[in-house]
Design a protein around this motif. Structure first.
Motif, PDB file in Angstrom:
ATOM      1  N   ASN A  60       0.853  -1.185   0.000  1.00  0.00           N
ATOM      2  CA  ASN A  60       0.000   0.000   0.000  1.00  0.00           C
ATOM      3  C   ASN A  60       0.887   1.233   0.000  1.00  0.00           C
ATOM      4  O   ASN A  60       1.493   1.570   1.017  1.00  0.00           O
ATOM      5  N   ILE A  61       0.968   1.901  -1.141  1.00  0.00           N
ATOM      6  CA  ILE A  61       1.877   3.034  -1.266  1.00  0.00           C
ATOM      7  C   ILE A  61       1.517   4.146  -0.286  1.00  0.00           C
ATOM      8  O   ILE A  61       2.390   4.900   0.177  1.00  0.00           O
ATOM      9  N   GLU A  62       0.247   4.270   0.080  1.00  0.00           N
ATOM     10  CA  GLU A  62      -0.175   5.321   1.011  1.00  0.00           C
ATOM     11  C   GLU A  62       0.492   5.161   2.373  1.00  0.00           C
ATOM     12  O   GLU A  62       0.724   6.146   3.069  1.00  0.00           O
ATOM     13  N   ASP A  63       0.803   3.917   2.739  1.00  0.00           N
ATOM     14  CA  ASP A  63       1.446   3.677   4.030  1.00  0.00           C
ATOM     15  C   ASP A  63       2.862   4.257   4.085  1.00  0.00           C
ATOM     16  O   ASP A  63       3.409   4.462   5.173  1.00  0.00           O
ATOM     17  N   LEU A  64       3.442   4.495   2.929  1.00  0.00           N
ATOM     18  CA  LEU A  64       4.802   5.043   2.891  1.00  0.00           C
ATOM     19  C   LEU A  64       4.834   6.562   3.020  1.00  0.00           C
ATOM     20  O   LEU A  64       5.905   7.137   3.223  1.00  0.00           O
ATOM     21  N   LEU A  65       3.686   7.194   2.886  1.00  0.00           N
ATOM     22  CA  LEU A  65       3.655   8.648   2.754  1.00  0.00           C
ATOM     23  C   LEU A  65       3.594   9.399   4.073  1.00  0.00           C
ATOM     24  O   LEU A  65       3.562  10.625   4.095  1.00  0.00           O
ATOM     25  N   GLN A  66       3.614   8.674   5.183  1.00  0.00           N
ATOM     26  CA  GLN A  66       3.671   9.283   6.510  1.00  0.00           C
ATOM     27  C   GLN A  66       4.689   8.524   7.342  1.00  0.00           C
ATOM     28  O   GLN A  66       4.807   7.301   7.211  1.00  0.00           O
ATOM     29  N   TRP A  67       5.459   9.218   8.162  1.00  0.00           N
ATOM     30  CA  TRP A  67       6.426   8.564   9.040  1.00  0.00           C
ATOM     31  C   TRP A  67       6.613   9.394  10.303  1.00  0.00           C
ATOM     32  O   TRP A  67       6.167  10.535  10.395  1.00  0.00           O
ATOM     33  N   GLU A  68       7.267   8.784  11.267  1.00  0.00           N
ATOM     34  CA  GLU A  68       7.453   9.437  12.556  1.00  0.00           C
ATOM     35  C   GLU A  68       8.606  10.442  12.497  1.00  0.00           C
ATOM     36  O   GLU A  68       9.619  10.190  11.838  1.00  0.00           O
ATOM     37  N   PRO A  69       8.472  11.578  13.196  1.00  0.00           N
ATOM     38  CA  PRO A  69       9.601  12.500  13.281  1.00  0.00           C
ATOM     39  C   PRO A  69      10.689  11.925  14.170  1.00  0.00           C
ATOM     40  O   PRO A  69      10.445  11.009  14.960  1.00  0.00           O
ATOM     41  N   GLY A  70      11.914  12.445  14.040  1.00  0.00           N
ATOM     42  CA  GLY A  70      13.001  12.007  14.915  1.00  0.00           C
ATOM     43  C   GLY A  70      14.019  11.129  14.203  1.00  0.00           C
ATOM     44  O   GLY A  70      13.904  10.835  13.014  1.00  0.00           O
ATOM     45  N   THR A  71      14.995  10.702  14.981  1.00  0.00           N
ATOM     46  CA  THR A  71      16.151   9.993  14.425  1.00  0.00           C
ATOM     47  C   THR A  71      16.121   8.483  14.659  1.00  0.00           C
ATOM     48  O   THR A  71      17.080   7.796  14.302  1.00  0.00           O
ATOM     49  N   ALA A  72      15.057   7.955  15.217  1.00  0.00           N
ATOM     50  CA  ALA A  72      15.018   6.522  15.522  1.00  0.00           C
ATOM     51  C   ALA A  72      15.227   5.673  14.283  1.00  0.00           C
ATOM     52  O   ALA A  72      15.810   4.584  14.351  1.00  0.00           O
TER      53      ALA A  72
END
Length: 306
Positions: A224-236
């Motif tokens: 699901n390409i939509e799942d790639l379009l958001q991610w968590e901020p930060g350096t983890a």
């Protein structure tokens, strides 16, 4: 996020993304880090170019000495990052031959090996480019690139400078775009006649369309390409990246450039703002822009279109 590509773990899909600084390459890397069973490798060649035993040395002996002293000073701080970055490596062993060997190594339990780097770092060193990779390219409008690049370099160079007059140890001799174009042409003449090129503006404005086409072209199918379009901020996310500790220290430390600061804070691809006009660019930036624009336009014409 799961990912399938129809290959065995003994023969993962291998992709190299070649770009130049200030082109959203780290944001894209953060996005693709969400793919499952993926090994991310971050800028090993640019580490060799700027920091390794084969690094480009300044012809100014005073400056070369200062550079060596700076590397030594940051070594202890980089060593402390080892536990947080278990897959990281020491820049002191990062020769061009070492990088090629590492990229060609077997990666078990991995479906995708994804490396991003800067094209100017391998200019005149094409024999160090690894076998078995699909080579792809990321471009961005020169007005955006050079304005941002000078701003970032200004954090590390205390005195006033002209961008186009910086030595090759600090700034590519052909300003980056020409080196990128030369690499595309080399690949077109050596087994990859149809280059896969992304423009960062397209990626920002229509990320779903561009990412979907890009992954399909390199042989990766995302659930699901939509799942790639958001991610968590930060350096983890960088915990699993394979990268030079020293290079990550410099790029993630605000006092020493902070090239990755905006990328690490990001949570998505934000739409582009207005393109800076020529009136907003200093004379030295315009010299870089005018040299680079013909190469950018040729690459832009070959890009993946939304």
């Amino acid at each position: 996020m799961s990912m399938s590509n129809g290959t065995s773990h003994k023969n993962p899909v291998r992709v190299l993304l070649w770009s130049l600084p200030r082109s959203l390459s780290t944001v894209l890397l953060k996005c693709l880090s969400q793919l499952g069973e993926t090994q991310i490798i971050n800028e090993p060649y640019i580490t060799a170019y700027h920091m390794g035993p084969d690094r480009v040395q300044s012809t100014d002996q005073k400056k070369a000495k200062q550079s060596a002293e700076n590397l030594a000073m940051f070594l202890e701080a980089a060593r402390k990052m080892e536990a947080a970055l278990p897959k990281s490596f020491d820049h002191r062993k990062c020769t061009y031959n070492w990088v090629k060997t590492e990229l060609e190594a077997e990666y078990s339990n991995t479906k995708l090996v994804f490396c991003k780097d800067m094209a100017y770092s391998v200019h005149d060193k094409y024999n160090s480019i690894p076998d078995g990779y699909r080579h792809t390219f990321l471009i961005r409008h020169p007005h955006r690139v050079f304005l941002s690049w000078k701003k970032m370099l200004g954090k590390m160079i205390p005195q006033k400078f002209n961008l186009h007059e910086l030595p090759a140890s600090d700034f590519p001799a052909k300003y980056g775009f020409e080196e990128l174009y030369d690499l595309v042409e080399y690949m077109r003449n050596n087994g990859e006649p149809d280059p896969i090129i992304i423009d960062a503006d397209d990626l920002q404005n229509q990320p779903g369309s561009i990412l979907s086409q890009y992954l399909q072209d390199v042989g990766v199918t995302s659930d699901n390409i939509e799942d790639l379009l958001q991610w968590e901020p930060g350096t983890a996310v960088v915990t699993n990246w394979k990268a030079s500790r020293m290079f990550m220290l410099g790029n993630m430390t605000k006092d020493h450039g902070g090239f990755y600061e905006a990328a690490m804070k990001s949570t998505k691809f934000n739409p582009t703002g207005d393109l800076p006009t020529r009136d907003e660019l200093s004379d030295d930036i315009l010299k870089c822009v005018d040299h680079s624009m013909p190469f950018y336009e040729k690459l832009h014409a070959m890009r993946i279109k939304p």
